[in-house]
Design a protein around this motif. Sequence first.
Motif, short mmCIF file in Angstrom:
data_model
loop_
_atom_site.label_atom_id
_atom_site.label_comp_id
_atom_site.label_asym_id
_atom_site.label_seq_id
_atom_site.Cartn_x
_atom_site.Cartn_y
_atom_site.Cartn_z
N GLY A 103 -34.76 69.26 -70.59
CA GLY A 103 -36.07 69.80 -70.23
C GLY A 103 -37.02 69.62 -71.40
N ARG A 104 -37.58 70.73 -71.89
CA ARG A 104 -38.43 70.65 -73.08
C ARG A 104 -37.76 71.33 -74.28
N ASP A 105 -36.43 71.53 -74.19
CA ASP A 105 -35.66 72.06 -75.31
C ASP A 105 -35.06 70.91 -76.10
N LEU A 106 -35.12 71.03 -77.42
CA LEU A 106 -34.74 69.92 -78.28
C LEU A 106 -33.87 70.41 -79.43
N TRP A 107 -32.79 69.64 -79.71
CA TRP A 107 -31.91 69.94 -80.85
C TRP A 107 -31.57 68.63 -81.56
N ILE A 108 -31.29 68.74 -82.85
CA ILE A 108 -30.79 67.58 -83.60
C ILE A 108 -29.41 67.93 -84.15
N PHE A 109 -28.49 66.99 -84.01
CA PHE A 109 -27.15 67.14 -84.57
C PHE A 109 -27.04 66.20 -85.77
N MET A 110 -26.59 66.73 -86.92
CA MET A 110 -26.37 65.93 -88.12
C MET A 110 -24.91 66.10 -88.54
N PRO A 111 -24.24 65.01 -88.87
CA PRO A 111 -22.81 65.09 -89.22
C PRO A 111 -22.51 66.09 -90.32
N SER A 112 -23.46 66.32 -91.23
CA SER A 112 -23.20 67.22 -92.36
C SER A 112 -23.43 68.68 -92.03
N VAL A 113 -23.92 68.96 -90.81
CA VAL A 113 -24.21 70.34 -90.40
C VAL A 113 -23.36 70.67 -89.18
N SER A 114 -22.73 71.84 -89.18
CA SER A 114 -21.77 72.18 -88.13
C SER A 114 -22.42 72.48 -86.79
N GLN A 115 -23.66 73.03 -86.80
CA GLN A 115 -24.33 73.40 -85.56
C GLN A 115 -25.64 72.62 -85.37
N PRO A 116 -25.97 72.26 -84.12
CA PRO A 116 -27.25 71.60 -83.87
C PRO A 116 -28.42 72.48 -84.31
N ILE A 117 -29.50 71.86 -84.76
CA ILE A 117 -30.69 72.56 -85.24
C ILE A 117 -31.80 72.41 -84.20
N ARG A 118 -32.46 73.53 -83.88
CA ARG A 118 -33.52 73.52 -82.88
C ARG A 118 -34.77 72.83 -83.43
N LEU A 119 -35.40 71.99 -82.62
CA LEU A 119 -36.63 71.29 -82.98
C LEU A 119 -37.70 71.56 -81.93
N SER A 120 -38.94 71.17 -82.23
CA SER A 120 -40.01 71.21 -81.23
C SER A 120 -40.41 69.78 -80.91
N LEU A 121 -40.97 69.60 -79.71
CA LEU A 121 -41.40 68.26 -79.30
C LEU A 121 -42.53 67.74 -80.18
N SER A 122 -43.35 68.64 -80.71
CA SER A 122 -44.53 68.22 -81.47
C SER A 122 -44.22 67.88 -82.93
N GLN A 123 -43.02 68.21 -83.41
CA GLN A 123 -42.68 67.89 -84.79
C GLN A 123 -42.63 66.39 -85.00
N ARG A 124 -43.03 65.96 -86.21
CA ARG A 124 -43.07 64.53 -86.50
C ARG A 124 -41.66 63.97 -86.65
N LEU A 125 -41.43 62.84 -86.00
CA LEU A 125 -40.15 62.14 -86.11
C LEU A 125 -40.21 61.14 -87.26
N THR A 126 -41.17 60.23 -87.19
CA THR A 126 -41.42 59.27 -88.26
C THR A 126 -42.83 58.71 -88.08
N GLY A 127 -43.53 58.48 -89.18
CA GLY A 127 -44.88 57.93 -89.09
C GLY A 127 -45.77 58.76 -88.20
N GLN A 128 -46.42 58.11 -87.24
CA GLN A 128 -47.30 58.80 -86.29
C GLN A 128 -46.57 59.26 -85.04
N VAL A 129 -45.26 59.12 -85.01
CA VAL A 129 -44.47 59.38 -83.81
C VAL A 129 -43.88 60.79 -83.87
#
Length: 257
Positions: A103-129
Amino acid sequence: MRQYSLLLSLIAGFFLLAWGEISFSSSEDTVKTDISAQSILEKADEIRFPQESFQVNVAIRTTSPDHAEDLYRYQVLSKGNENSIVRITEPASERGQTILMKGRDLWIFMPSVSQPIRLSLSQRLTGQVANGDIARANFTGDYHPQLLRNESIDGEDYHVLELIGVDRSVTYQKVLLWVNQSSFRPYKAEFYSVSGRLLKTSRYENFDDILGEMRPTRIVMEDALKSDEVSILDYSDMKLRDLPDKLFTKDYLKRLE
């Protein structure tokens, strides 16, 4: 005197009836406009991305006079434009990071972190994206459209849609979208903040016949304040793919290969 009063009543009744017809007509026109805007937006969304489950590779290059060119590569898995997984494949230092959207819920999983981290859709990914630009390209599900005006650009006629976010969780609070009147191809877009400030613009380019539609394979995003800072998204190897629902869960992220 009685005849005079009767005449006034008849005149008043006529104007009330006329006003009622005008009001009804205006309301009906508004409904027609809303339906038309919704239909335009749905057709533009269908051209941008398939409604079926699909996989696509995205390369994002960002150029700026102050920095060396950045290059990121992603593999995107999408199901119904409501669920998606974005896997970083380059640079090598970030390979293995995975973004999950439900839906509009977003998480990022990183190998060095045990639990997924909550993100927002409006946060910058890279550059202007922003995260939402690549994880959730679903204008129809995120915005209330209104047909603002029609414009002619370089001999082509376009609908200009004003898109207002359904709530604060969407990537941008307002979007102006130019859609070709004959083909319904998206032409360009302007993205605005909550305060109404123009954040960036994008152009849809390099249309190609992909999965039965002429789709844009390149999106060029420019910062509204720094016109020389540009992010270019190139889409390649798009194909339909059967994606089970279990794939789009936080518990399943660790099992992705």
